[in-house]
Design a protein around this motif. Structure first.
Motif, PDB file in Angstrom:
ATOM      1  N   LEU A   1       1.224   6.346  -6.904  1.00  0.00           N
ATOM      2  CA  LEU A   1       0.069   7.185  -7.252  1.00  0.00           C
ATOM      3  C   LEU A   1       0.438   8.663  -7.184  1.00  0.00           C
ATOM      4  O   LEU A   1       0.046   9.451  -8.060  1.00  0.00           O
ATOM      5  CB  LEU A   1      -1.087   6.873  -6.302  1.00  0.00           C
ATOM      6  N   GLU A   2       1.215   9.042  -6.173  1.00  0.00           N
ATOM      7  CA  GLU A   2       1.637  10.442  -6.056  1.00  0.00           C
ATOM      8  C   GLU A   2       2.550  10.832  -7.218  1.00  0.00           C
ATOM      9  O   GLU A   2       2.422  11.916  -7.791  1.00  0.00           O
ATOM     10  CB  GLU A   2       2.364  10.640  -4.724  1.00  0.00           C
TER      11      GLU A   2
ATOM     12  N   ASP B   1       0.830  -1.212   0.000  1.00  0.00           N
ATOM     13  CA  ASP B   1       0.000   0.000   0.000  1.00  0.00           C
ATOM     14  C   ASP B   1       0.862   1.259   0.000  1.00  0.00           C
ATOM     15  O   ASP B   1       0.548   2.235  -0.690  1.00  0.00           O
ATOM     16  CB  ASP B   1      -0.931   0.011   1.215  1.00  0.00           C
ATOM     17  N   ASP B   2       1.957   1.230   0.770  1.00  0.00           N
ATOM     18  CA  ASP B   2       2.858   2.384   0.780  1.00  0.00           C
ATOM     19  C   ASP B   2       3.475   2.608  -0.591  1.00  0.00           C
ATOM     20  O   ASP B   2       3.568   3.740  -1.074  1.00  0.00           O
ATOM     21  CB  ASP B   2       3.957   2.184   1.822  1.00  0.00           C
TER      22      ASP B   2
ATOM     23  N   ARG C   1       0.881   4.018  -2.861  1.00  0.00           N
ATOM     24  CA  ARG C   1       0.623   5.428  -2.571  1.00  0.00           C
ATOM     25  C   ARG C   1       1.712   6.322  -3.173  1.00  0.00           C
ATOM     26  O   ARG C   1       1.418   7.363  -3.762  1.00  0.00           O
ATOM     27  CB  ARG C   1       0.552   5.630  -1.060  1.00  0.00           C
TER      28      ARG C   1
END
Length: 200
Positions: A128-129, A121-122, A125
């Motif tokens: 995605l950023e 998930d990290d 994220r």
């Protein structure tokens, strides 16, 4: 001979201490030297290495190979404790030790899988950023190129092209020739010696 004293009563010549300081004041820590390491009760570990190990274990647990090997171990365990001589059996029929081992494996597998999911998930994220920033840059570049193309179109609309110049010159020549019936005298005859008052 008594030493000289200042107004407050401290001896002159000795190192002066700030007002309010006592002899029991703790010395200040030096900032130009590293602090000594404090002893730790808990063991230290590298979070990145531990996270990679947990991901490898979680990835292995999620494969068919792990299921096949676990099934083989359970079948061999049960067959050995059912069909082996009584003196060689280490886990009788209710298979309590097998249940304990499977519970222990499940209790370790669940947090390892959760840790691997958190790391995933990290990473998602962060990706995605980065994708969002890349999209913003792409949109800004596209808007800039759109403005540049629009400016070029506006600029090209004001530029005289070769065909437009040719058509304009042909129109001027046609107008000049239509103004004279012989078609050869485009400009008026030279009137030498006559002063043109209008040219002043």
């Amino acid at each position: 001979m008594a030493p000289e004293r200042d107004v407050v009563g401290r001896e002159i010549g000795r190192e002066r201490m700030p007002a309010g300081a006592t002899a029991t004041t703790r010395p200040r820590a030096r900032l130009d030297q590293p602090r000594p390491r404090r002893p730790r009760i808990l063991p230290e570990w590298d979070p990145e290495a531990f996270g990679k190990l947990s991901e490898r274990i979680a990835r292995f647990i999620g494969t068919g190979r792990f299921l096949v090997w676990m099934t083989i171990v359970i079948v061999v365990w049960v067959l050995w404790n059912v069909s082996a001589p009584a003196g060689l059996r280490f886990d009788e029929y209710p298979f309590i030790f097998l249940t304990l081992m499977l519970s222990l494996q499940a209790s370790y597998a669940a947090p390892l899988i959760l840790l691997a999911q958190n790391r995933q998930d990290d990473r998602a994220r962060v990706e995605l950023e980065q994708d969002r920033k890349q999209n913003e840059r792409s949109i800004a570049d596209t808007e800039y190129l759109t403005r540049e193309v629009a400016a070029l179109r506006i600029g090209l609309g004001e530029v005289a092209t070769r065909d437009w110049m040719r058509s304009e010159l042909q129109d001027v020549v046609r107008e000049l020739q239509d103004g004279h019936p012989d078609g050869h005298r485009v400009f008026p005859a030279d009137r030498s010696g006559v002063r043109d008052v209008d040219d002043r």
